[in-house]
Design an enzyme around this catalytic site. Structure first.
Site, PDB file in Angstrom:
ATOM      1  N   ARG A  67     -80.874 -59.430 -24.446  1.00  0.00           N
ATOM      2  CA  ARG A  67     -81.663 -59.222 -23.215  1.00  0.00           C
ATOM      3  C   ARG A  67     -81.940 -57.742 -22.986  1.00  0.00           C
ATOM      4  NH1 ARG A  67     -79.110 -61.655 -18.186  1.00  0.00           N
ATOM      5  NH2 ARG A  67     -80.938 -61.061 -17.004  1.00  0.00           N
ATOM      6  N   GLN A  98     -82.817 -58.780  -6.856  1.00  0.00           N
ATOM      7  CA  GLN A  98     -81.800 -59.596  -7.546  1.00  0.00           C
ATOM      8  C   GLN A  98     -81.833 -59.279  -9.039  1.00  0.00           C
ATOM      9  OE1 GLN A  98     -81.943 -63.916  -5.968  1.00  0.00           O
ATOM     10  NE2 GLN A  98     -84.000 -63.115  -5.688  1.00  0.00           N
ATOM     11  N   HIS A 116     -77.400 -57.543  -7.865  1.00  0.00           N
ATOM     12  CA  HIS A 116     -76.673 -58.169  -8.977  1.00  0.00           C
ATOM     13  C   HIS A 116     -76.373 -57.186 -10.106  1.00  0.00           C
ATOM     14  CE1 HIS A 116     -78.660 -62.136  -7.489  1.00  0.00           C
ATOM     15  NE2 HIS A 116     -77.562 -61.841  -6.803  1.00  0.00           N
ATOM     16  N   CYS A 151     -63.653 -49.640 -24.250  1.00  0.00           N
ATOM     17  CA  CYS A 151     -63.653 -48.521 -23.305  1.00  0.00           C
ATOM     18  C   CYS A 151     -63.164 -47.247 -24.006  1.00  0.00           C
ATOM     19  CB  CYS A 151     -62.729 -48.866 -22.138  1.00  0.00           C
ATOM     20  SG  CYS A 151     -62.442 -47.497 -21.027  1.00  0.00           S
ATOM     21  N   GLY A 191     -91.440 -63.338  -6.140  1.00  0.00           N
ATOM     22  CA  GLY A 191     -90.925 -63.859  -7.411  1.00  0.00           C
ATOM     23  C   GLY A 191     -89.493 -64.298  -7.400  1.00  0.00           C
ATOM     24  N   ASN A 217     -95.585 -66.074  -4.719  1.00  0.00           N
ATOM     25  CA  ASN A 217     -94.992 -66.887  -5.784  1.00  0.00           C
ATOM     26  C   ASN A 217     -96.021 -67.930  -6.195  1.00  0.00           C
ATOM     27  OD1 ASN A 217     -93.397 -68.640  -7.367  1.00  0.00           O
ATOM     28  ND2 ASN A 217     -91.562 -68.032  -6.249  1.00  0.00           N
ATOM     29  N   GLU A 219     -95.443 -70.713  -7.352  1.00  0.00           N
ATOM     30  CA  GLU A 219     -94.902 -72.038  -6.980  1.00  0.00           C
ATOM     31  C   GLU A 219     -94.201 -71.943  -5.630  1.00  0.00           C
ATOM     32  OE1 GLU A 219     -93.181 -72.743 -11.477  1.00  0.00           O
ATOM     33  OE2 GLU A 219     -91.895 -73.168  -9.762  1.00  0.00           O
TER      34      GLU A 219
HETATM   35  C1  BV8 Z   1     -70.942 -65.845  -5.191  1.00  0.00           C
HETATM   36  C2  BV8 Z   1     -77.113 -61.201 -12.683  1.00  0.00           C
HETATM   37  C3  BV8 Z   1     -68.848 -66.223  -4.203  1.00  0.00           C
HETATM   38  C4  BV8 Z   1     -76.657 -61.699 -14.009  1.00  0.00           C
HETATM   39  C5  BV8 Z   1     -77.495 -63.163 -11.278  1.00  0.00           C
HETATM   40  C6  BV8 Z   1     -71.242 -73.657  -7.538  1.00  0.00           C
HETATM   41  C7  BV8 Z   1     -70.338 -73.003  -8.373  1.00  0.00           C
HETATM   42  C8  BV8 Z   1     -70.209 -71.601  -8.389  1.00  0.00           C
HETATM   43  C9  BV8 Z   1     -71.006 -70.833  -7.541  1.00  0.00           C
HETATM   44  C10 BV8 Z   1     -71.905 -71.502  -6.728  1.00  0.00           C
HETATM   45  C11 BV8 Z   1     -72.034 -72.887  -6.698  1.00  0.00           C
HETATM   46  N1  BV8 Z   1     -73.005 -73.210  -5.803  1.00  0.00           N
HETATM   47  C12 BV8 Z   1     -73.488 -72.078  -5.254  1.00  0.00           C
HETATM   48  C13 BV8 Z   1     -72.815 -71.045  -5.789  1.00  0.00           C
HETATM   49  C14 BV8 Z   1     -73.018 -69.668  -5.484  1.00  0.00           C
HETATM   50  C15 BV8 Z   1     -73.864 -69.077  -6.606  1.00  0.00           C
HETATM   51  C16 BV8 Z   1     -75.259 -69.646  -6.505  1.00  0.00           C
HETATM   52  O1  BV8 Z   1     -75.966 -69.323  -5.589  1.00  0.00           O
HETATM   53  N2  BV8 Z   1     -75.605 -70.517  -7.483  1.00  0.00           N
HETATM   54  C17 BV8 Z   1     -76.916 -71.115  -7.472  1.00  0.00           C
HETATM   55  C18 BV8 Z   1     -77.405 -71.298  -8.921  1.00  0.00           C
HETATM   56  C19 BV8 Z   1     -76.838 -72.447  -6.744  1.00  0.00           C
HETATM   57  N3  BV8 Z   1     -73.864 -67.666  -6.337  1.00  0.00           N
HETATM   58  C20 BV8 Z   1     -72.950 -66.906  -6.933  1.00  0.00           C
HETATM   59  O2  BV8 Z   1     -72.150 -67.303  -7.756  1.00  0.00           O
HETATM   60  C21 BV8 Z   1     -72.939 -65.483  -6.439  1.00  0.00           C
HETATM   61  N4  BV8 Z   1     -71.602 -65.141  -6.094  1.00  0.00           N
HETATM   62  O3  BV8 Z   1     -71.406 -66.732  -4.541  1.00  0.00           O
HETATM   63  O4  BV8 Z   1     -69.636 -65.464  -5.105  1.00  0.00           O
HETATM   64  C22 BV8 Z   1     -67.557 -65.532  -4.147  1.00  0.00           C
HETATM   65  C23 BV8 Z   1     -67.209 -64.843  -2.993  1.00  0.00           C
HETATM   66  C24 BV8 Z   1     -65.972 -64.248  -2.923  1.00  0.00           C
HETATM   67  C25 BV8 Z   1     -65.097 -64.309  -4.015  1.00  0.00           C
HETATM   68  C26 BV8 Z   1     -65.469 -64.985  -5.186  1.00  0.00           C
HETATM   69  C27 BV8 Z   1     -66.714 -65.599  -5.269  1.00  0.00           C
HETATM   70  C28 BV8 Z   1     -73.387 -64.538  -7.552  1.00  0.00           C
HETATM   71  C29 BV8 Z   1     -74.824 -64.833  -7.908  1.00  0.00           C
HETATM   72  C30 BV8 Z   1     -75.335 -63.730  -8.842  1.00  0.00           C
HETATM   73  C31 BV8 Z   1     -75.592 -64.324 -10.218  1.00  0.00           C
HETATM   74  N5  BV8 Z   1     -76.201 -63.281 -11.075  1.00  0.00           N
HETATM   75  N6  BV8 Z   1     -78.006 -62.174 -12.046  1.00  0.00           N
HETATM   76  C32 BV8 Z   1     -77.747 -61.563 -15.034  1.00  0.00           C
HETATM   77  O5  BV8 Z   1     -78.915 -61.359 -14.654  1.00  0.00           O
HETATM   78  O6  BV8 Z   1     -77.415 -61.671 -16.210  1.00  0.00           O
HETATM   79  S1  BV8 Z   1     -78.571 -64.215 -10.495  1.00  0.00           S
HETATM   80  C33 BV8 Z   1     -79.859 -64.584 -11.592  1.00  0.00           C
HETATM   81  O7  BV8 Z   1     -80.349 -65.874 -11.290  1.00  0.00           O
HETATM   82  C34 BV8 Z   1     -81.055 -63.703 -11.422  1.00  0.00           C
HETATM   83  O8  BV8 Z   1     -80.685 -62.403 -11.049  1.00  0.00           O
HETATM   84  C35 BV8 Z   1     -81.896 -64.388 -10.348  1.00  0.00           C
HETATM   85  O9  BV8 Z   1     -81.688 -63.773  -9.107  1.00  0.00           O
HETATM   86  C36 BV8 Z   1     -81.279 -65.748 -10.240  1.00  0.00           C
HETATM   87  C37 BV8 Z   1     -82.250 -66.872 -10.355  1.00  0.00           C
HETATM   88  O10 BV8 Z   1     -82.963 -66.724 -11.649  1.00  0.00           O
HETATM   89  P1  BV8 Z   1     -84.531 -67.201 -11.764  1.00  0.00           P
HETATM   90  O11 BV8 Z   1     -84.679 -68.532 -11.115  1.00  0.00           O
HETATM   91  O12 BV8 Z   1     -85.196 -66.976 -13.055  1.00  0.00           O
HETATM   92  O13 BV8 Z   1     -85.170 -66.137 -10.979  1.00  0.00           O
HETATM   93  P2  BV8 Z   1     -85.612 -66.374  -9.610  1.00  0.00           P
HETATM   94  O14 BV8 Z   1     -84.595 -67.091  -8.778  1.00  0.00           O
HETATM   95  O15 BV8 Z   1     -85.926 -65.042  -9.179  1.00  0.00           O
HETATM   96  O16 BV8 Z   1     -86.886 -67.422  -9.840  1.00  0.00           O
HETATM   97  C38 BV8 Z   1     -88.058 -67.019 -10.588  1.00  0.00           C
HETATM   98  C39 BV8 Z   1     -89.192 -67.229  -9.600  1.00  0.00           C
HETATM   99  O17 BV8 Z   1     -90.299 -66.446  -9.996  1.00  0.00           O
HETATM  100  C40 BV8 Z   1     -89.659 -68.681  -9.552  1.00  0.00           C
HETATM  101  O18 BV8 Z   1     -89.753 -69.101  -8.216  1.00  0.00           O
HETATM  102  C41 BV8 Z   1     -91.055 -68.621 -10.192  1.00  0.00           C
HETATM  103  O19 BV8 Z   1     -91.965 -69.527  -9.578  1.00  0.00           O
HETATM  104  C42 BV8 Z   1     -91.477 -67.211  -9.849  1.00  0.00           C
HETATM  105  N7  BV8 Z   1     -92.479 -66.623 -10.752  1.00  0.00           N
HETATM  106  C43 BV8 Z   1     -92.701 -66.888 -12.064  1.00  0.00           C
HETATM  107  N8  BV8 Z   1     -93.727 -66.106 -12.508  1.00  0.00           N
HETATM  108  C44 BV8 Z   1     -94.124 -65.334 -11.464  1.00  0.00           C
HETATM  109  C45 BV8 Z   1     -93.337 -65.655 -10.353  1.00  0.00           C
HETATM  110  N9  BV8 Z   1     -93.499 -65.052  -9.156  1.00  0.00           N
HETATM  111  C46 BV8 Z   1     -94.452 -64.111  -9.056  1.00  0.00           C
HETATM  112  N10 BV8 Z   1     -95.258 -63.745 -10.088  1.00  0.00           N
HETATM  113  C47 BV8 Z   1     -95.118 -64.325 -11.306  1.00  0.00           C
HETATM  114  N11 BV8 Z   1     -95.910 -63.952 -12.318  1.00  0.00           N
HETATM  115 ZN    ZN Z   2     -60.970 -48.566 -19.589  1.00  0.00          ZN
END
Ligand code: BV8
Ligand code: ZN
Length: 244
Positions: A67, A98, A116, A151, A191, A217, A219
Site C-alpha cells: 500500500r 480518516q 487514523h 527498531c 468520500g 459522494n 453513492e
Molecule cells: C475503536 C487505518 C474502540 C488503517 C482505519 C466490531 C468489532 C471491533 C470493532 C468494532 C465492531 N463494530 C464496530 C467497531 C468499531 C470499529 C468500526 O467502526 N468498525 C466498522 C467497520 C463497523 N472501529 C474501530 O475499531 C475503531 N476503534 O472503535 O476502538 C476501543 C476503544 C477503547 C479501547 C479499545 C478499543 C478504529 C477504526 C479505525 C480503523 N482504521 N484506517 C489503514 O488504513 O490501514 S479505517 C479505514 O476504513 C479507512 O481509514 C476508512 O476510514 C474506513 C472505511 O474504508 P472505506 O469504506 O474504503 O472508505 P470510506 O469509509 O471512506 O468509504 C469510501 C467511500 O468513498 C464510499 O462511500 C464511496 O461511495 C466513496 N467514493 C468512491 N469513489 C469516490 C467516492 N467519493 C467521492 N469521490 C469519489 N471518486
Molecule cells: Zn524500540
C-alpha cells in the site's frame, strides 16, 4: 444543489472538511471497499487489526509495504487541492481525515487532523521510537526490505503508525477533532461510507450543534440521512464546481 452548497459555504463562519478514502479514489488509491480481494484475496478489515499483526506480521507488513508503494506514487487530485485553496481563502479551518495517505498534506492543506494515523510513519511495538519514512528519506530502503523491520533503538518489531480496527484512536487527536466539530457551523463530508466509528461521529456532532452538513459522494452513505445538501457525484467534479 451545487448553488445551494456554494451559498452555505460562502455564508459559513467556521467550516471544516471530513474526508474518507473516497476523496483519494481519483488519485488511484483504492478505497477499503475497493480493495476487497484486490490484495492476495485478503480483505483489509482482516489485515488492519492487531490480531492479524500478532498472528502473521510478515503478511501484514507485506500488505502495508504494498500500500505504501501504491500511495507514494499517487498524486493529490482536484478535490484535495480545492480543500487546500478553501483553507488559503480562510473559509476552511481544518481538514479532519480518516485517510492515512498523506495526500491532504501533499496538496498543501495545513491544519490536518489524521484520525487514523499516517501510513508513512512507523513506530516501535515496545519503546517510544517513531519515524516518518518520507522525512527520514528511508522509504525506498524500507520498501525494498523483505524482513520484518526492527527498531533501531531497542531492536523490537516496528509497526505501521496507523489505528487498526479494535484499537482506540489517539485521545488528543480525537478530542481536538470533536472540539473542531462542536465549533464548526458547516462540515464538508467527502468520500466516506460513514460506517467507521468513532470517526463517523464528526458530522453528527456538527449537525447536533446546529451546523450544516454538505456531503459529496457518488453513492448514499451512513452520513446521507443527516446531509442538508447531498451532491451525488465524484469528489473532483463536485469540488471543481464548488470552487467556480
Ligand atoms: C475503536 C487505518 C474502540 C488503517 C482505519 C466490531 C468489532 C471491533 C470493532 C468494532 C465492531 N463494530 C464496530 C467497531 C468499531 C470499529 C468500526 O467502526 N468498525 C466498522 C467497520 C463497523 N472501529 C474501530 O475499531 C475503531 N476503534 O472503535 O476502538 C476501543 C476503544 C477503547 C479501547 C479499545 C478499543 C478504529 C477504526 C479505525 C480503523 N482504521 N484506517 C489503514 O488504513 O490501514 S479505517 C479505514 O476504513 C479507512 O481509514 C476508512 O476510514 C474506513 C472505511 O474504508 P472505506 O469504506 O474504503 O472508505 P470510506 O469509509 O471512506 O468509504 C469510501 C467511500 O468513498 C464510499 O462511500 C464511496 O461511495 C466513496 N467514493 C468512491 N469513489 C469516490 C467516492 N467519493 C467521492 N469521490 C469519489 N471518486
Ligand atoms: Zn524500540
Amino acid at each position: 444543489m451545487i448553488e445551494e452548497a456554494a451559498k452555505l459555504l460562502a455564508r459559513s463562519r467556521f467550516a471544516i472538511a471530513f474526508t474518507g478514502a473516497g476523496i483519494s479514489a481519483e488519485s488511484g488509491v483504492p478505497t477499503f471497499r475497493g480493495f476487497n480481494g484486490l490484495w492476495k484475496k485478503h480483505r483489509p478489515e482482516e489485515l488492519a487489526t492487531p490480531e492479524a499483526f500478532r498472528k502473521d506480521p510478515h503478511l501484514v507488513w507485506s500488505f502495508y509495504r504494498w500500500r505504501m508503494g501504491l500511495i507514494r506514487n499517487a498524486k493529490p487530485n482536484r478535490a484535495h487541492y480545492a480543500l487546500a485553496e478553501l483553507e488559503e481563502m480562510g473559509i476552511l479551518k481544518a481538514v479532519i481525515t480518516q485517510n492515512v495517505d498523506d495526500l491532504h498534506r501533499e496538496a498543501g492543506s495545513r491544519r490536518i487532523i489524521e484520525l487514523h494515523g499516517n501510513i508513512f510513519r512507523v513506530r516501535c511495538t515496545s519503546c517510544s521510537y517513531r519515524e516518518n519514512l518520507k522525512e527520514s528519506g528511508r522509504l525506498d530502503e524500507f520498501l525494498e526490505e523483505k524482513d520484518l523491520p526492527k527498531c533501531p533503538e531497542c531492536g523490537s518489531l516496528l509497526r505501521p503508525d496507523v489505528v487498526w480496527f479494535g484499537e482506540p484512536l489517539p485521545r488528543k487527536t480525537l478530542e481536538e477533532a470533536f472540539k473542531l466539530a462542536e465549533r464548526a457551523d458547516l462540515v464538508l463530508v467527502i468520500g466516506t461510507s460513514g460506517v467507521v466509528y468513532p470517526a463517523a461521529y464528526i458530522p453528527q456532532i456538527v449537525k447536533e450543534t446546529g451546523g450544516k452538513v454538505i456531503e459529496v459522494n457518488p453513492e448514499e452513505s451512513g452520513i446521507t440521512p443527516i446531509a442538508d445538501v447531498f451532491l451525488r457525484c465524484p469528489a473532483g467534479e463536485a469540488m471543481e464546481k464548488l470552487m467556480e
